[in-house]
Design an enzyme around this catalytic site. Structure first.
Site, PDB file in Angstrom:
ATOM      1  N   SER A 241       5.831 -50.525 -25.880  1.00 17.97           N
ATOM      2  CA  SER A 241       5.412 -50.742 -24.494  1.00 17.97           C
ATOM      3  C   SER A 241       5.284 -52.110 -24.115  1.00 17.97           C
ATOM      4  O   SER A 241       5.752 -52.610 -23.050  1.00 17.97           O
ATOM      5  CB  SER A 241       3.917 -50.269 -24.429  1.00 17.97           C
ATOM      6  OG  SER A 241       3.125 -50.581 -25.580  1.00 17.97           O
ATOM      7  N   HIS A 271       4.948 -43.490 -30.084  1.00 17.28           N
ATOM      8  CA  HIS A 271       3.938 -44.762 -29.722  1.00 17.28           C
ATOM      9  C   HIS A 271       2.664 -44.063 -29.213  1.00 17.28           C
ATOM     10  O   HIS A 271       1.864 -43.256 -30.062  1.00 17.28           O
ATOM     11  CB  HIS A 271       4.828 -45.428 -28.649  1.00 17.28           C
ATOM     12  CG  HIS A 271       4.193 -46.965 -28.537  1.00 17.28           C
ATOM     13  ND1 HIS A 271       3.355 -47.432 -29.155  1.00 17.28           N
ATOM     14  CD2 HIS A 271       4.683 -47.680 -27.342  1.00 17.28           C
ATOM     15  CE1 HIS A 271       3.088 -48.739 -28.737  1.00 17.28           C
ATOM     16  NE2 HIS A 271       4.004 -48.766 -27.500  1.00 17.28           N
ATOM     17  N   HIS A 318       3.160 -47.006 -39.752  1.00 21.77           N
ATOM     18  CA  HIS A 318       3.236 -48.116 -38.663  1.00 21.77           C
ATOM     19  C   HIS A 318       4.524 -48.733 -38.927  1.00 21.77           C
ATOM     20  O   HIS A 318       4.927 -48.827 -39.999  1.00 21.77           O
ATOM     21  CB  HIS A 318       2.131 -48.885 -38.472  1.00 21.77           C
ATOM     22  CG  HIS A 318       1.725 -49.664 -37.310  1.00 21.77           C
ATOM     23  ND1 HIS A 318       2.628 -50.811 -37.129  1.00 21.77           N
ATOM     24  CD2 HIS A 318       1.419 -49.613 -36.177  1.00 21.77           C
ATOM     25  CE1 HIS A 318       2.217 -51.369 -36.058  1.00 21.77           C
ATOM     26  NE2 HIS A 318       1.733 -50.425 -35.216  1.00 21.77           N
ATOM     27  N   ARG A 327      -7.907 -51.411 -35.987  1.00 16.84           N
ATOM     28  CA  ARG A 327      -8.171 -50.734 -34.780  1.00 16.84           C
ATOM     29  C   ARG A 327      -8.973 -49.451 -35.034  1.00 16.84           C
ATOM     30  O   ARG A 327      -9.813 -48.930 -34.595  1.00 16.84           O
ATOM     31  CB  ARG A 327      -7.102 -50.708 -33.689  1.00 16.84           C
ATOM     32  CG  ARG A 327      -6.488 -51.922 -33.286  1.00 16.84           C
ATOM     33  CD  ARG A 327      -5.312 -51.831 -32.474  1.00 16.84           C
ATOM     34  NE  ARG A 327      -4.150 -51.261 -33.129  1.00 16.84           N
ATOM     35  CZ  ARG A 327      -3.048 -50.813 -32.796  1.00 16.84           C
ATOM     36  NH1 ARG A 327      -2.870 -51.017 -31.508  1.00 16.84           N
ATOM     37  NH2 ARG A 327      -2.281 -50.178 -33.503  1.00 16.84           N
ATOM     38  N   ASP A 373      -4.171 -44.544 -33.584  1.00 17.63           N
ATOM     39  CA  ASP A 373      -4.541 -43.420 -32.856  1.00 17.63           C
ATOM     40  C   ASP A 373      -5.061 -42.187 -33.448  1.00 17.63           C
ATOM     41  O   ASP A 373      -5.752 -41.102 -32.870  1.00 17.63           O
ATOM     42  CB  ASP A 373      -3.194 -42.598 -32.427  1.00 17.63           C
ATOM     43  CG  ASP A 373      -2.351 -43.817 -31.260  1.00 17.63           C
ATOM     44  OD1 ASP A 373      -3.037 -44.214 -30.356  1.00 17.63           O
ATOM     45  OD2 ASP A 373      -1.083 -44.287 -31.669  1.00 17.63           O
TER      46      ASP A 373
END
Ligand code: CMX
Length: 435
Positions: A241, A271, A318, A327, A373
């Site tokens: 992105s 993604h 990843h 995160r 995520d």
């Protein structure tokens, strides 16, 4: 000129001079080499661009202007009644490299309130789309339509100097970020609230107001939105992105075109869409197993069945990270602080134990650990937000902070049109013959 713009201008002028000088002295020094593996392998690890706002270390994870997520929780201003960092503060930090004061963040909240404007024609664009359109399609189209009032293209048509490109990019960015929660909430309420829209609350900060317009005024959900919108904002420049936004903006397409393009990249299941895929996959597991308290053996079998059917485990792996994503850990800590006894959260933690050894055993997965995520859906569901098809829009609202701040920098530094070289497989075969 406002204070934020002024600080940025000074910093950008200084760095611009430094870059010019370092290019003159060191422009021919080689920083990287490309292996044939990388030509066919998505250019993994190739150092091929600069990006000012954040940097990603495979082991430590993301640092925003040098600060880790725990450091940001410590240092960024919070709401009066909250403990989580305000995304306004993060945007200030990304743009200037400096930690903001409370008053700076309050100013930014007010600025974004003033600039927020969702025109009727954007609402008409969303309303004209089939109601079962994916929210990311609506979000991308909505952003594109907002560009009608863009400053950059107006100034460009008037003959703006290339030294001023950063200025209307800043203006477009501020207007766009101010409006994104309105657009995103409009989409949410059209799709999931029978079109009943909720007015913004001028007493709330950017993240809390977004929570409010999504129909949830609980303190817990507002706090979740603040930390969520902070940690999803930026992940250096090479991710799909950020890189898409960077590439499109390098053609001098404005912030609206560029962000819309970046959002389209985020909408892919490898993604940002992985956040919807994770929760969908977990709900399917609960349904198939007929329990929301599965045993470890049941979970292992479900993971194995997913792999055997030729699919990936969403939320794991990843392209850069080689440890659990900070995160993910930040969201786990949030759950530990704020959520007691959620069966869904327990499953996410059970997966954190069970998935990595299985992925490791495949012998090809470079990073068996959870990414950002893997956790977000369970937190959202806890606060009653179950429409998982919408989750990537939340990611997109946050991602705008990083990629647009980076675009202002790129225009200030006068980075040129991005245009790498491609080769054909015939070229590769020929190359191999002679090397
Ligand atoms: N489940 C199963 N297999 C996986 C896997 C996973 N979670 N992650 C990697 N692999 C596989 C790859 O598909 C690849 O297999 P093939 O050689 O058969 O093609 C192999 O392991 C090597 O891949 P890699 O080098 O470890 O990973 P990549 O850099 O190519 O891909 C990523 C990274 C994120 C696309 C991949 O890990 C993946 O598909 N994960 C699941 C989707 C996901 O969670 N995406 C979100 C990422 C975070 C974000 O951007 O929001």
């Amino acid at each position: 000129m406002d204070k934020l713009k002024l600080i940025f201008k000074e910093k950008a002028t200084t760095l611009g001079k430094e870059v010019k000088a370092l290019l003159k002295e060191n422009g021919d020094k080689v920083v990287d080499q490309v292996a044939i593996r990388q030509l066919y392998g998505g250019m993994r690890g190739l150092k091929a661009m600069t990006y000012e706002t954040s940097a990603l270390d495979p082991i430590e994870g993301i640092r925003f202007r040098g600060f880790s997520i725990p450091e940001l929780r410590d240092k960024l201003p919070t709401a009066k009644d909250g403990n989580e960092p305000l995304p306004e503060g993060l945007f200030w930090l990304l743009l200037t490299g400096e930690l903001p004061e409370h008053e700076d963040v309050s100013w930014l909240t007010k600025q974004w309130q003033k600039r927020a404007n969702l025109p009727q024609y954007t609402k008409d664009v969303i309303d004209a789309m089939p109601k079962d359109s994916h929210p990311m399609t609506m979000f991308s189209m909505g952003i594109l339509s907002l560009g009608n009032n863009g400053e950059f293209k107006k100034k460009y048509a008037e003959g703006m100097s290339k030294y001023d490109y950063w200025d209307p990019t800043y203006e477009d960015t501020m207007n766009l970020i101010a409006t994104l929660p309105l657009l995103a909430a409009y989409i949410y309420n059209r799709k999931y609230n029978n079109g009943k829209q909720i007015d913004p609350d001028p007493n709330l900060d950017w993240g809390a107001n977004f929570a409010h317009m999504l129909g949830n005024d609980s303190k817990g959900f507002m706090e979740l939105m603040r930390i969520y919108l902070t940690i999803h904002s930026d992940h250096e420049g090479g991710n799909a992105s950020a890189h898409t936004t960077h590439l499109v903006n390098s053609t001098l397409s404005d912030a609206y075109f560029s962000l819309s393009a970046g959002i389209n990249a985020l909408a892919g299941p490898l993604h940002g869409l992985a956040n919807q895929e994770v929760i969908k996959w977990v709900f399917e597991m609960i349904e198939i197993l007929g329990t929301d308290e599965p045993t470890d053996d049941q979970v292992k079998k479900y993971i194995q069945d997913t792999l055997n059917s030729g699919r990936v485990i969403p939320g794991y792996g990843h392209a850069v990270l080689r440890r659990p994503d900070p995160r993910f850990i930040a969201q786990k800590r949030f759950a530990e602080r704020n959520i007691k006894d959620s069966k869904l959260v327990n499953i996410i933690w059970q997966l954190f134990e069970q998935v990595p050894p299985i992925l490791q055993s495949l012998g090809k997965v470079k990073n068996p650990w959870p990414n950002v995520d893997a956790h977000s859906g369970a937190l959202l569901v806890h606060y009653g937000f179950k429409e998982y098809e919408y989750y990537t829009v939340l990611f997109g609202v946050s991602r705008a902070l990083g990629v647009l701040a980076a675009s202002i920098w790129s225009r200030a530094l006068g980075l040129p049109l991005e245009r790498p070289k491609s080769v054909t497989s015939d070229w590769v075969k020929e190359f191999i013959r002679f090397h």
